[in-house]
Design an enzyme around this catalytic site. Structure first.
Site, PDB file in Angstrom:
ATOM      1  N   GLU A 175      53.535  -2.263-144.774  1.00  5.79           N
ATOM      2  CA  GLU A 175      52.673  -3.007-145.686  1.00  5.79           C
ATOM      3  C   GLU A 175      51.383  -3.274-144.913  1.00  5.79           C
ATOM      4  O   GLU A 175      51.429  -3.818-143.803  1.00  5.79           O
ATOM      5  CB  GLU A 175      53.349  -4.328-146.074  1.00  5.79           C
ATOM      6  N   ARG A 177      66.757  -4.454-136.621  1.00  6.30           N
ATOM      7  CA  ARG A 177      65.375  -4.474-136.160  1.00  6.30           C
ATOM      8  C   ARG A 177      65.323  -4.776-134.668  1.00  6.30           C
ATOM      9  O   ARG A 177      66.265  -5.327-134.104  1.00  6.30           O
ATOM     10  CB  ARG A 177      64.549  -5.470-136.964  1.00  6.30           C
ATOM     11  N   LYS A 226      54.660 -10.216-138.407  1.00  7.43           N
ATOM     12  CA  LYS A 226      53.234 -10.197-138.697  1.00  7.43           C
ATOM     13  C   LYS A 226      52.728 -11.583-139.057  1.00  7.43           C
ATOM     14  O   LYS A 226      51.619 -11.961-138.694  1.00  7.43           O
ATOM     15  CB  LYS A 226      52.944  -9.201-139.831  1.00  7.43           C
TER      16      LYS A 226
HETATM   17  P1  ATP Z   1      57.101  -8.181-140.178  1.00  7.94           P
HETATM   18  O1  ATP Z   1      58.406  -8.872-140.142  1.00  7.94           O
HETATM   19  O2  ATP Z   1      56.487  -8.004-138.839  1.00  7.94           O
HETATM   20  O3  ATP Z   1      56.149  -8.738-141.172  1.00  7.94           O
HETATM   21  P2  ATP Z   1      57.723  -6.151-142.033  1.00  7.94           P
HETATM   22  O4  ATP Z   1      59.098  -5.631-142.085  1.00  7.94           O
HETATM   23  O5  ATP Z   1      57.305  -7.060-143.104  1.00  7.94           O
HETATM   24  O6  ATP Z   1      57.446  -6.706-140.597  1.00  7.94           O
HETATM   25  P3  ATP Z   1      56.503  -3.732-142.853  1.00  7.94           P
HETATM   26  O7  ATP Z   1      55.085  -3.345-142.800  1.00  7.94           O
HETATM   27  O8  ATP Z   1      57.103  -3.943-144.179  1.00  7.94           O
HETATM   28  O9  ATP Z   1      56.652  -5.004-141.960  1.00  7.94           O
HETATM   29  O10 ATP Z   1      57.371  -2.724-141.999  1.00  7.94           O
HETATM   30  C1  ATP Z   1      57.296  -1.336-142.089  1.00  7.94           C
HETATM   31  C2  ATP Z   1      58.573  -0.752-141.588  1.00  7.94           C
HETATM   32  O11 ATP Z   1      58.802  -1.149-140.248  1.00  7.94           O
HETATM   33  C3  ATP Z   1      59.753  -1.241-142.406  1.00  7.94           C
HETATM   34  O12 ATP Z   1      60.581  -0.143-142.700  1.00  7.94           O
HETATM   35  C4  ATP Z   1      60.429  -2.225-141.502  1.00  7.94           C
HETATM   36  O13 ATP Z   1      61.798  -2.253-141.750  1.00  7.94           O
HETATM   37  C5  ATP Z   1      60.100  -1.682-140.106  1.00  7.94           C
HETATM   38  N1  ATP Z   1      60.090  -2.768-139.127  1.00  7.94           N
HETATM   39  C6  ATP Z   1      59.384  -3.919-139.174  1.00  7.94           C
HETATM   40  N2  ATP Z   1      59.675  -4.701-138.129  1.00  7.94           N
HETATM   41  C7  ATP Z   1      60.584  -4.031-137.379  1.00  7.94           C
HETATM   42  C8  ATP Z   1      61.289  -4.311-136.167  1.00  7.94           C
HETATM   43  N3  ATP Z   1      61.115  -5.454-135.508  1.00  7.94           N
HETATM   44  N4  ATP Z   1      62.158  -3.379-135.700  1.00  7.94           N
HETATM   45  C9  ATP Z   1      62.334  -2.223-136.356  1.00  7.94           C
HETATM   46  N5  ATP Z   1      61.717  -1.897-137.494  1.00  7.94           N
HETATM   47  C10 ATP Z   1      60.850  -2.787-138.016  1.00  7.94           C
HETATM   48 MG    MG Z   2      57.889  -5.935-145.155  1.00 10.37          MG
END
Ligand code: ATP
Ligand code: MG
Length: 569
Positions: free
Chosen positions: A40, A265, A275
């Site tokens: 995102e 994760r 984020k």
């Molecule tokens: P955040 O918790 O940092 O806001 P998010 O999951 O909302 O992260 P996205 O931009 O939606 O951020 O993530 C893109 C991809 O990266 C998704 O498939 C998510 O599952 C993966 N991802 C995000 N954080 C991690 C992590 N700590 N370890 C592994 N994969 C991750």
């Molecule tokens: Mg997300």
């Protein structure tokens, strides 16, 4: 796309690769493998995303498949083009290529609207007039079932009309939603008639003001995967409870159906990987920006000097599992050190200088001595370093009153200057007011040129040094953990209370070998005995700025165990 026969299928090394191997063997999805990385664009990517990137692009490459880059841009209030650009740069820097397959969920807005209309026609979605507060109240809890909305049984025609008017801007923000009609008593709260569309007048970074209704993530995500004919939709564990909904949407419309697979994760000690939290660190000025070298963002660790190879290697080592765990920062640094040890040229730099005058070295004379660029790699050759009467050594390398285990320079003691000569300390010069030692007087033995005594006598220490007349003034930025606790905020409830006030130490009066004048930002070196350093973009022509990438030895208590565990595997 290349199709694989069974003999080519790589040996699975984790449960995701096992599943894919089975699917390829069973001809599921015609043995295609097509993944996607779906960020995102509401912040910069962090090292957790690197794990997901390495997994999605890595798996695709191993199975001869493809991986798309897709921006999940369904929430216009938090998304920006700046983030889109940074994400592209970061994925490329990590070494991955999405070819011509860069997509945006917003590209599918029209198609998603049609899917929603289809659901309404099938009696599987309805327009609901409950306010957000009411909706929360009706939803129930983990232990209590929800209650059905009084609008749930609106006739299809009425729903179609209302949904059209929602799109046309006929209703105020938040006044109505489109909801899936599933089951308000489901044990899985995600299945209790989740919202599919909401009304929100917000300018979208790509579609501008064309839309005032936006699809929710769960709805947009599964259909985006379906439209792109993704085979394996790999995501993190928190989406496990969303999988029934993912499947439900696709099954209702009978469209192409990818397989969602969840993995744990990455959590990393002494930092935060969210984020939402990273935005606060940037926005409230706790760090200097998204690319501050203390940040766990890809932009931050790139600026700090980490290499993409080290990060990919780290992601390989931590592997992919079904259970959440926290990885020690020491393991990441170990991977960085291992990579740089092979590649980074050695140079001499003095961070906290102490002036040394070699009294028996002729004034005005200088000479060039041979120094090895990398003992790990003879092919990297040697270089010349200038030597003269006045030098700098590290302040820590001298003690006027040395304790027992201190073998470096002290009054009356002889040590080796790396690649140069043996020197003996014959006296000290003090600051008149403070009494502090500001200069050492020494003699050198001309017979020890190159660093060995022909008479075979030994010294217990070898020091690095630079020639004062030739050295280049430099700034060094030494980074320590951004947080003092392994799990920031665990005790206090607020991660910001655990910010390390000493995460950055700036040394402005350092000296480096003349060869480093004008070094390009991003160049990496090992400062002998001190650590690995990377030239920061803040450098100017006459004053390079160096970020400490990592120290030479591990400073994280637990890492020994981690690495030994690794080595045994
Ligand atoms: P955040 O918790 O940092 O806001 P998010 O999951 O909302 O992260 P996205 O931009 O939606 O951020 O993530 C893109 C991809 O990266 C998704 O498939 C998510 O599952 C993966 N991802 C995000 N954080 C991690 C992590 N700590 N370890 C592994 N994969 C991750
Ligand atoms: Mg997300």
């Amino acid at each position: 796309m290349k199709q694989m026969n069974n003999s080519e299928v790589p040996k699975p090394s984790d449960f995701i690769r096992e599943i894919i191997t089975e699917d390829v063997r069973n001809n599921k999805y015609d043995s295609r493998v097509h993944t996607r990385f779906p960020p995102e664009p509401n912040g910069y990517l962090h090292i957790g995303h690197a794990k997901s990137i390495c997994l999605n692009f890595g798996v695709a490459a191993e199975f001869g498949g493809l991986c798309n880059l897709r921006f999940d841009d369904t929430n216009p209030s938090k998304e920006e083009s700046e983030y889109v650009e940074s994400i592209k740069e970061d994925v490329r820097w990590l070494g991955f290529d999405w070819g011509d397959r860069m997509f945006y969920a917003s590209d599918y807005f029209e198609q998603l609207y049609q899917f929603a209309t289809e659901l309404i026609k099938k009696g599987k979605a309805y327009v609901c007039d409950l306010s957000p507060e009411q909706m929360r109240e009706f939803r129930g809890t983990l232990t209590a079932p929800g209650r059905e909305s009084p609008y749930r049984d609106r006739p299809v025609e009425e729903n179609l009309g209302l949904f059209q008017r929602m799109r046309a801007g006929g209703f105020p923000d938040g006044s109505r939603t489109l909801r899936a009609k599933i089951d308000m008593t489901s044990g899985n709260i995600n299945m209790r008639d989740p919202v599919i569309y909401r009304i929100m007048r917000a300018s979208h970074h790509r579609t501008g003001d064309r839309w005032c209704i936006y699809p929710m993530y769960d709805f947009a995500h599964c259909f985006s995967d379906s439209l792109e004919r993704i085979t394996h939709s790999i995501c993190t564990l928190e989406f496990e409870d969303h999988r029934p909904l993912y499947d439900w949407f696709l099954d209702q419309l009978g469209v192409y159906h990818p397989q969602q697979i969840e993995f744990a994760r990455l959590n990393l000690g002494h930092t935060v990987l969210s984020k939402r939290k990273l935005i606060q660190l940037v926005g409230e000025g706790h760090v200097k920006g998204w690319d501050d070298p203390r940040m766990p963002t890809i932009a931050g660790i790139r600026r700090r000097g980490y290499t993409p190879e080290a990060i990919r290697n780290f992601c390989d080592r931590i592997g992919v599992a079904k259970r959440d765990s926290t990885v020690d920062m020491g393991l990441l640094e170990f991977c960085v050190r291992e990579d740089l040890n092979r590649r980074a040229p050695r140079v001499m730099a003095v961070l906290r200088p102490l002036r040394v005058v070699i009294e028996n070295y002729p004034e005005g004379k200088d000479e060039e001595l041979d120094a090895v660029n990398n003992p790990e790699d003879p092919a990297m050759g040697t270089r010349k370093v200038p030597f003269s009467r006045v030098l700098y050594i590290e302040r820590d390398d001298f003690r006027e009153d040395p304790p027992k285990q201190f073998f470096r320079l002290a009054p009356g003691r002889e040590v080796r200057l790396r690649y140069a000569y043996f020197i003996t300390c014959t006296g000290v010069v003090r600051d008149e007011n403070t009494g502090e030692v500001v200069e050492l007087r020494c003699t050198y033995d001309p017979a020890t040129r190159g660093g060995d005594a022909p008479d075979g006598r030994k010294v217990k220490a070898t020091l690095h040094w630079v020639s004062a007349a030739h050295a280049v003034g430099a700034e060094a930025r030494l980074y320590n953990a951004l947080f003092t606790k392994e799990n920031p905020g665990e005790e206090s409830g607020d991660f910001k209370t655990d910010i390390n006030p000493d995460s950055l130490e700036t040394l402005e009066n350092c000296f480096v070998e003349p060869g480093l004048a004008g070094a390009a930002p991003g160049s990496r070196y090992q400062f002998e005995r001190l650590g690995y350093f990377c030239v920061d973009p803040d450098s100017s022509v006459d004053k390079p700025v160096f970020n400490r990438i990592v120290t030479l030895k591990d400073t994280w208590a637990k890492v020994e165990k981690t690495i030994k565990g690794e080595a045994k595997k």
